[in-house]
Design a protein around this motif. Structure first.
Motif, PDB file in Angstrom:
ATOM      1  N   UNK A   1      15.863  82.067  16.073  1.00  0.00           N
ATOM      2  CA  UNK A   1      15.470  82.148  14.656  1.00  0.00           C
ATOM      3  C   UNK A   1      14.029  81.711  14.470  1.00  0.00           C
ATOM      4  N   UNK A   2      13.350  82.378  13.564  1.00  0.00           N
ATOM      5  CA  UNK A   2      11.974  82.003  13.250  1.00  0.00           C
ATOM      6  C   UNK A   2      11.955  80.756  12.383  1.00  0.00           C
ATOM      7  N   UNK A   3      12.786  80.731  11.360  1.00  0.00           N
ATOM      8  CA  UNK A   3      12.837  79.583  10.464  1.00  0.00           C
ATOM      9  C   UNK A   3      13.844  78.572  11.000  1.00  0.00           C
ATOM     10  N   UNK A   4      13.570  77.285  10.808  1.00  0.00           N
ATOM     11  CA  UNK A   4      14.510  76.267  11.300  1.00  0.00           C
ATOM     12  C   UNK A   4      15.823  76.319  10.522  1.00  0.00           C
TER      13      UNK A   4
ATOM     14  N   UNK B   1      27.039  71.246  22.845  1.00  0.00           N
ATOM     15  CA  UNK B   1      28.055  72.300  22.758  1.00  0.00           C
ATOM     16  C   UNK B   1      28.427  72.841  24.129  1.00  0.00           C
ATOM     17  N   UNK B   2      29.645  73.366  24.227  1.00  0.00           N
ATOM     18  CA  UNK B   2      30.138  73.965  25.466  1.00  0.00           C
ATOM     19  C   UNK B   2      29.500  75.334  25.691  1.00  0.00           C
ATOM     20  N   UNK B   3      29.670  75.865  26.903  1.00  0.00           N
ATOM     21  CA  UNK B   3      29.116  77.173  27.258  1.00  0.00           C
ATOM     22  C   UNK B   3      29.651  78.296  26.383  1.00  0.00           C
ATOM     23  N   UNK B   4      30.854  78.181  25.880  1.00  0.00           N
ATOM     24  CA  UNK B   4      31.411  79.247  25.053  1.00  0.00           C
ATOM     25  C   UNK B   4      30.632  79.413  23.750  1.00  0.00           C
ATOM     26  N   UNK B   5      29.807  78.455  23.388  1.00  0.00           N
ATOM     27  CA  UNK B   5      28.988  78.539  22.188  1.00  0.00           C
ATOM     28  C   UNK B   5      27.596  79.091  22.478  1.00  0.00           C
ATOM     29  N   UNK B   6      27.322  79.474  23.724  1.00  0.00           N
ATOM     30  CA  UNK B   6      25.999  79.956  24.094  1.00  0.00           C
ATOM     31  C   UNK B   6      25.501  81.138  23.267  1.00  0.00           C
ATOM     32  N   UNK B   7      26.339  82.127  22.927  1.00  0.00           N
ATOM     33  CA  UNK B   7      25.813  83.217  22.093  1.00  0.00           C
ATOM     34  C   UNK B   7      25.264  82.711  20.760  1.00  0.00           C
ATOM     35  N   UNK B   8      25.960  81.793  20.144  1.00  0.00           N
ATOM     36  CA  UNK B   8      25.502  81.239  18.870  1.00  0.00           C
ATOM     37  C   UNK B   8      24.248  80.392  19.075  1.00  0.00           C
ATOM     38  N   UNK B   9      24.243  79.565  20.105  1.00  0.00           N
ATOM     39  CA  UNK B   9      23.080  78.712  20.379  1.00  0.00           C
ATOM     40  C   UNK B   9      21.848  79.584  20.618  1.00  0.00           C
ATOM     41  N   UNK B  10      21.993  80.645  21.400  1.00  0.00           N
ATOM     42  CA  UNK B  10      20.869  81.546  21.671  1.00  0.00           C
ATOM     43  C   UNK B  10      20.352  82.183  20.388  1.00  0.00           C
ATOM     44  N   UNK B  11      21.255  82.621  19.527  1.00  0.00           N
ATOM     45  CA  UNK B  11      20.848  83.233  18.262  1.00  0.00           C
ATOM     46  C   UNK B  11      20.125  82.224  17.375  1.00  0.00           C
ATOM     47  N   UNK B  12      20.597  80.989  17.347  1.00  0.00           N
ATOM     48  CA  UNK B  12      19.980  79.969  16.503  1.00  0.00           C
ATOM     49  C   UNK B  12      18.606  79.561  17.031  1.00  0.00           C
ATOM     50  N   UNK B  13      18.474  79.516  18.343  1.00  0.00           N
ATOM     51  CA  UNK B  13      17.182  79.165  18.940  1.00  0.00           C
ATOM     52  C   UNK B  13      16.157  80.262  18.682  1.00  0.00           C
TER      53      UNK B  13
END
Length: 183
Positions: A110-113, A96-108
């Motif tokens: 997460x406690x559950x996969x 994913x591009x840098x503009x998706x970083x907020x979502x990527x950070x939130x998903x990483x």
């Protein structure tokens, strides 16, 4: 055994027959065929794994990008090397591009996969929000980037993922600390 071997040898293409025509038993024939195709399957799996690791979203839409990554995962399954959801999700997030970083950070965080289906829904939703922000008026973008102010009434900072808090740290999310040093 010999009748079945003869039948198989007459039905195999000439290209393959030149490589396995010396087989004396069905077991030997099968072993030779397996050896020929396993190296091809191995090479295919390696190339597909490289494509999974190096494919970037770039100018593709999320639907196109996720579809391409899913197709590569399906190729791995066809090569008898299926990917788990975790591995597919990781490969998608890396591209994913840098503009998706907020979502990527939130998903990483997460406690559950996250499953592939959940990821796909989150990415589609995030892309829609990006389109709204980029196509909307500048004032709405500024309002969204300011977040909810400094009060953080929720107590734990939930709901602010992806928004910056421009209150310079005054009273935001530090309910556990006291001003007088009396912990």
């Amino acid at each position: 055994d010999q009748q079945v071997l003869s039948y198989l040898l007459t039905t195999i293409s000439r290209d393959v027959l030149t490589q396995i025509g010396t087989a004396k038993t069905i077991a030997e024939l099968w072993s030779n065929v397996e050896e020929i195709y396993s190296s091809t399957t191995r090479a295919r799996a390696i190339n597909t794994r490289i494509a999974l690791a190096t494919t970037k979203k770039g100018s593709m839409s999320i639907v196109e990008y996720v579809g391409k990554m899913k197709q590569l995962a399906d190729e791995m399954a066809a090569a008898r090397k299926p990917l788990g959801d975790d591995e597919l999700v990781s490969n998608i997030l890396v591209g994913l591009d840098m503009e998706y970083n907020p979502l990527v950070s939130a998903l990483i965080a997460r406690v559950e996969p996250i499953t592939f289906s959940e990821l796909q829904a989150q990415l589609l939703s995030f892309e829609s929000r990006l389109d709204l922000w980029q196509g909307g008026s500048q004032s709405s973008v500024n309002a969204a980037s300011r977040g909810r102010g400094g009060s953080n009434r929720g107590g734990r900072g939930r709901g602010n993922i992806g928004f910056s808090n421009n209150s310079c740290g005054r009273g935001s999310g530090d309910q556990g600390r006291s001003n007088g040093g009396n912990n």
